[in-house]
Design a protein around this motif. Structure first.
Motif, PDB file in Angstrom:
ATOM      1  N   CYS A  44       0.854  -1.191   0.000  1.00 56.21           N
ATOM      2  CA  CYS A  44       0.000   0.000   0.000  1.00 56.21           C
ATOM      3  C   CYS A  44       0.889   1.240   0.000  1.00 56.21           C
ATOM      4  CB  CYS A  44      -0.899  -0.011   1.231  1.00 56.21           C
ATOM      5  SG  CYS A  44      -1.901   1.483   1.405  1.00 56.21           S
ATOM      6  N   PRO A  45       0.650   2.190  -0.899  1.00 55.73           N
ATOM      7  CA  PRO A  45       1.483   3.393  -0.954  1.00 55.73           C
ATOM      8  C   PRO A  45       1.295   4.323   0.247  1.00 55.73           C
ATOM      9  CG  PRO A  45      -0.315   3.563  -2.517  1.00 55.73           C
ATOM     10  CD  PRO A  45      -0.363   2.177  -1.946  1.00 55.73           C
ATOM     11  N   ARG A  46       0.207   4.192   0.974  1.00 53.69           N
ATOM     12  CA  ARG A  46      -0.045   5.065   2.135  1.00 53.69           C
ATOM     13  C   ARG A  46       0.558   4.523   3.426  1.00 53.69           C
ATOM     14  NH1 ARG A  46      -5.129   8.816   2.034  1.00 53.69           N
ATOM     15  NH2 ARG A  46      -5.184   9.207  -0.195  1.00 53.69           N
ATOM     16  N   CYS A  47       0.336   3.228   3.695  1.00 54.27           N
ATOM     17  CA  CYS A  47       0.786   2.688   4.986  1.00 54.27           C
ATOM     18  C   CYS A  47       1.893   1.645   4.857  1.00 54.27           C
ATOM     19  CB  CYS A  47      -0.400   2.107   5.749  1.00 54.27           C
ATOM     20  SG  CYS A  47      -1.052   0.584   5.030  1.00 54.27           S
ATOM     21  N   GLY A  48       2.125   1.130   3.643  1.00 56.56           N
ATOM     22  CA  GLY A  48       3.192   0.155   3.435  1.00 56.56           C
ATOM     23  C   GLY A  48       2.805  -1.285   3.712  1.00 56.56           C
ATOM     24  N   THR A  49       1.563  -1.524   4.100  1.00 60.68           N
ATOM     25  CA  THR A  49       1.112  -2.891   4.367  1.00 60.68           C
ATOM     26  C   THR A  49       1.110  -3.693   3.067  1.00 60.68           C
ATOM     27  OG1 THR A  49      -0.292  -2.141   6.171  1.00 60.68           O
ATOM     28  CG2 THR A  49      -0.805  -4.298   5.237  1.00 60.68           C
ATOM     29  N   PHE A  58      -5.583  -3.696  -5.398  1.00 57.45           N
ATOM     30  CA  PHE A  58      -5.529  -4.518  -4.194  1.00 57.45           C
ATOM     31  C   PHE A  58      -6.312  -3.867  -3.074  1.00 57.45           C
ATOM     32  CE2 PHE A  58      -1.834  -5.748  -6.587  1.00 57.45           C
ATOM     33  CZ  PHE A  58      -1.669  -7.092  -6.304  1.00 57.45           C
ATOM     34  N   ARG A  59      -6.721  -4.678  -2.115  1.00 58.41           N
ATOM     35  CA  ARG A  59      -7.346  -4.176  -0.890  1.00 58.41           C
ATOM     36  C   ARG A  59      -6.264  -4.045   0.173  1.00 58.41           C
ATOM     37  NH1 ARG A  59     -12.757  -4.142  -0.705  1.00 58.41           N
ATOM     38  NH2 ARG A  59     -13.867  -5.443  -2.184  1.00 58.41           N
ATOM     39  N   CYS A  60      -6.244  -2.911   0.847  1.00 52.53           N
ATOM     40  CA  CYS A  60      -5.308  -2.718   1.949  1.00 52.53           C
ATOM     41  C   CYS A  60      -5.851  -3.459   3.169  1.00 52.53           C
ATOM     42  CB  CYS A  60      -5.117  -1.236   2.267  1.00 52.53           C
ATOM     43  SG  CYS A  60      -3.912  -0.966   3.575  1.00 52.53           S
ATOM     44  N   GLY A  61      -5.003  -4.267   3.799  1.00 56.03           N
ATOM     45  CA  GLY A  61      -5.423  -5.048   4.964  1.00 56.03           C
ATOM     46  C   GLY A  61      -5.382  -4.281   6.273  1.00 56.03           C
ATOM     47  N   ASN A  62      -4.886  -3.049   6.249  1.00 57.85           N
ATOM     48  CA  ASN A  62      -4.800  -2.225   7.451  1.00 57.85           C
ATOM     49  C   ASN A  62      -6.101  -1.439   7.602  1.00 57.85           C
ATOM     50  OD1 ASN A  62      -4.217  -0.409   9.464  1.00 57.85           O
ATOM     51  ND2 ASN A  62      -2.351   0.387   8.527  1.00 57.85           N
ATOM     52  N   ASP A  63      -6.905  -1.795   8.578  1.00 58.81           N
ATOM     53  CA  ASP A  63      -8.204  -1.138   8.783  1.00 58.81           C
ATOM     54  C   ASP A  63      -8.075   0.347   9.099  1.00 58.81           C
ATOM     55  OD1 ASP A  63      -9.533  -3.501   8.285  1.00 58.81           O
ATOM     56  OD2 ASP A  63      -9.610  -4.072  10.409  1.00 58.81           O
ATOM     57  N   ALA A  64      -6.940   0.769   9.650  1.00 54.00           N
ATOM     58  CA  ALA A  64      -6.739   2.172  10.015  1.00 54.00           C
ATOM     59  C   ALA A  64      -6.280   3.018   8.826  1.00 54.00           C
ATOM     60  CB  ALA A  64      -5.712   2.266  11.139  1.00 54.00           C
ATOM     61  N   CYS A  65      -5.942   2.385   7.709  1.00 53.32           N
ATOM     62  CA  CYS A  65      -5.437   3.100   6.537  1.00 53.32           C
ATOM     63  C   CYS A  65      -6.589   3.750   5.764  1.00 53.32           C
ATOM     64  CB  CYS A  65      -4.674   2.144   5.621  1.00 53.32           C
ATOM     65  SG  CYS A  65      -3.960   2.952   4.167  1.00 53.32           S
ATOM     66  N   ALA A  66      -6.352   4.969   5.273  1.00 54.67           N
ATOM     67  CA  ALA A  66      -7.376   5.690   4.507  1.00 54.67           C
ATOM     68  C   ALA A  66      -7.552   5.112   3.110  1.00 54.67           C
ATOM     69  CB  ALA A  66      -7.006   7.170   4.408  1.00 54.67           C
ATOM     70  N   ALA A  67      -6.546   4.417   2.596  1.00 52.39           N
ATOM     71  CA  ALA A  67      -6.638   3.813   1.260  1.00 52.39           C
ATOM     72  C   ALA A  67      -7.244   2.423   1.397  1.00 52.39           C
ATOM     73  CB  ALA A  67      -5.253   3.725   0.623  1.00 52.39           C
ATOM     74  N   LYS A  68      -8.497   2.291   1.042  1.00 49.55           N
ATOM     75  CA  LYS A  68      -9.144   0.969   1.119  1.00 49.55           C
ATOM     76  C   LYS A  68      -8.674   0.075  -0.029  1.00 49.55           C
ATOM     77  CE  LYS A  68     -11.284   2.134   4.742  1.00 49.55           C
ATOM     78  NZ  LYS A  68     -10.645   1.776   5.995  1.00 49.55           N
ATOM     79  N   THR A  69      -8.484   0.676  -1.222  1.00 50.46           N
ATOM     80  CA  THR A  69      -7.926  -0.053  -2.362  1.00 50.46           C
ATOM     81  C   THR A  69      -6.830   0.802  -2.979  1.00 50.46           C
ATOM     82  OG1 THR A  69      -9.461   0.841  -4.011  1.00 50.46           O
ATOM     83  CG2 THR A  69     -10.137  -1.198  -2.881  1.00 50.46           C
TER      84      THR A  69
END
Length: 80
Positions: free
Chosen positions: A5-10, A42-53
């Protein structure tokens, strides 16, 4: 297939969807050059991340038409 994920790195393995993108360039050796890219979201697996996909990192010129991609395509195919 995985992407970060480009926002959180997950790192995610969960593909949300995919689509095709065509990138056209000027003629090479008298032939029009077209790259067909399969883009995956992709779906981001981090629930706290603003980027859902998010989409996977790809060759992305500023425009899909009339964008010079010779520098990037040289890595994909040898010059003639």
């Amino acid at each position: 297939m995985q992407a970060a994920c480009p926002r959180c790195g997950t790192v995610s393995h969960r593909v949300h969807r995919s689509y095709e993108r065509r990138v056209c360039d000027t003629a090479v050796g008298g032939q029009e050059t077209i790259l067909h890219l399969r883009i995956r979201r992709f779906r981001c697996g981090n629930d706290a991340c603003a980027a859902k996909t998010f989409r996977m990192n790809t060759l992305t010129p500023s425009s899909t038409r009339e964008a010079s991609i010779r520098g990037k395509s040289a890595k994909v195919a040898p010059r003639m």
